[in-house]
Design a protein around this motif. Structure first.
Motif, mmCIF file in Angstrom:
data_model
loop_
_atom_site.group_PDB
_atom_site.id
_atom_site.type_symbol
_atom_site.label_atom_id
_atom_site.label_comp_id
_atom_site.label_asym_id
_atom_site.label_seq_id
_atom_site.Cartn_x
_atom_site.Cartn_y
_atom_site.Cartn_z
ATOM 1 N N LYS A 178 0.834 -1.190 0.000
ATOM 2 C CA LYS A 178 0.000 0.000 0.000
ATOM 3 C C LYS A 178 0.877 1.252 0.000
ATOM 4 O O LYS A 178 2.084 1.183 0.232
ATOM 5 C CB LYS A 178 -0.899 0.003 1.230
ATOM 6 C CG LYS A 178 -1.839 -1.182 1.272
ATOM 7 C CD LYS A 178 -2.632 -1.187 2.545
ATOM 8 C CE LYS A 178 -3.487 -2.436 2.604
ATOM 9 N NZ LYS A 178 -3.948 -2.735 3.918
ATOM 10 N N ALA A 179 0.250 2.395 -0.234
ATOM 11 C CA ALA A 179 0.983 3.667 -0.268
ATOM 12 C C ALA A 179 1.691 3.938 1.056
ATOM 13 O O ALA A 179 2.827 4.406 1.079
ATOM 14 C CB ALA A 179 0.031 4.808 -0.605
ATOM 15 N N GLN A 180 1.042 3.618 2.165
ATOM 16 C CA GLN A 180 1.679 3.860 3.465
ATOM 17 C C GLN A 180 2.893 2.959 3.656
ATOM 18 O O GLN A 180 3.869 3.358 4.302
ATOM 19 C CB GLN A 180 0.671 3.672 4.593
ATOM 20 C CG GLN A 180 0.113 2.267 4.692
ATOM 21 C CD GLN A 180 -1.117 2.203 5.575
ATOM 22 O OE1 GLN A 180 -1.777 3.188 5.797
ATOM 23 N NE2 GLN A 180 -1.427 1.017 6.043
ATOM 24 N N ASP A 181 2.851 1.757 3.082
ATOM 25 C CA ASP A 181 4.011 0.863 3.145
ATOM 26 C C ASP A 181 5.169 1.441 2.337
ATOM 27 O O ASP A 181 6.326 1.377 2.761
ATOM 28 C CB ASP A 181 3.656 -0.524 2.611
ATOM 29 C CG ASP A 181 2.575 -1.206 3.429
ATOM 30 O OD1 ASP A 181 2.467 -0.906 4.628
ATOM 31 O OD2 ASP A 181 1.854 -2.041 2.861
ATOM 32 N N LEU A 218 5.673 4.599 1.757
ATOM 33 C CA LEU A 218 6.173 5.736 2.516
ATOM 34 C C LEU A 218 7.107 5.266 3.635
ATOM 35 O O LEU A 218 8.186 5.820 3.831
ATOM 36 C CB LEU A 218 5.013 6.550 3.095
ATOM 37 C CG LEU A 218 5.409 7.731 3.995
ATOM 38 C CD1 LEU A 218 6.145 8.790 3.177
ATOM 39 C CD2 LEU A 218 4.186 8.323 4.667
ATOM 40 N N ALA A 219 6.686 4.242 4.364
ATOM 41 C CA ALA A 219 7.523 3.712 5.454
ATOM 42 C C ALA A 219 8.849 3.200 4.915
ATOM 43 O O ALA A 219 9.905 3.439 5.518
ATOM 44 C CB ALA A 219 6.779 2.600 6.194
ATOM 45 N N PHE A 223 9.150 3.057 11.929
ATOM 46 C CA PHE A 223 9.276 2.829 10.490
ATOM 47 C C PHE A 223 10.192 1.640 10.194
ATOM 48 O O PHE A 223 9.927 0.855 9.286
ATOM 49 C CB PHE A 223 9.792 4.079 9.779
ATOM 50 C CG PHE A 223 8.769 5.182 9.686
ATOM 51 C CD1 PHE A 223 7.523 4.945 9.124
ATOM 52 C CD2 PHE A 223 9.050 6.443 10.172
ATOM 53 C CE1 PHE A 223 6.575 5.954 9.033
ATOM 54 C CE2 PHE A 223 8.114 7.453 10.087
ATOM 55 C CZ PHE A 223 6.867 7.213 9.520
#
Length: 189
Positions: free
Chosen positions: A58-61, A63-64, A123
């Motif tokens: 996902k996008a948050q993954d 980003l992390a 993170f």
């Protein structure tokens, strides 16, 4: 008193009778029981781990991962070194006493760095969890590839008239020797 065969026994007998290929019969017997089961899950083709991961990422993954990659770089280290030097220089009065906003012992800097450490460690843990998931997917794909190779090898060996038990005996001897060499290397290291 003779027992009548159960429908399950008839099903197994039918599956065993349906195996006409010598290679498949060797695979069926390899698990120690002849039951007509060559494998528990159908393995049709090898899958690509990158395709699997891109569908679940996902996008948050992303980003992390991006933050973790940056935090683990030399640019991050240089940026922080410069930031700390400027902060300390300003707050010890090198640019004038009126520029100081966080007097020694730099409580604000300490709080900011502590918060940054908390977020960065989170993170890193997120990225490590994702790497563990990726390792699980790789292990599953390796299993599929190994199973596919074993089935093909059994079929090729049967077509060539190679004695599967003899080959397996040689493989077992080679594994024992390799493990002994590894243990010896680790003991002398």
């Amino acid at each position: 008193m003779s027992e009548t065969p159960s429908p399950l026994d008839d099903d197994i007998a039918a599956r065993v009778a349906a195996i006409t290929c010598p290679g498949c019969r060797a695979i069926d017997a390899a698990d120690g029981k002849i039951d007509g089961n060559l494998f528990s899950v159908p393995h049709l083709h090898t899958r690509d781990e990158n395709i699997i991961l891109s569908t679940i990422r996902k996008a948050q993954d992303q980003l992390a991962d991006g933050i973790t990659n940056f935090a683990g770089s030399m640019r991050f280290l240089y940026l922080h070194g410069a930031w700390f030097a400027v902060w300390i220089a300003l707050n010890i009065g090198l640019a004038g006493a009126s520029m100081a906003f966080d007097k020694y012992p730099f409580g604000l800097l300490t709080m900011i760095v502590s918060l940054e450490a908390i977020f960065l460690s989170t993170f890193v843990m997120i990225s490590q969890n994702r790497q563990a998931s990726r390792s699980d997917i790789r292990a599953e794909l390796d299993f599929e590839t190994n199973l596919r190779s074993e089935i093909w090898s059994a079929h090729i060996g049967a077509a060539l008239g190679i004695d599967a038990e003899h080959v397996e005996g040689i493989v077992q001897q080679a594994l024992v020797a390799a493990r002994a060499n590894t243990a010896h290397a680790q003991a002398t290291a």
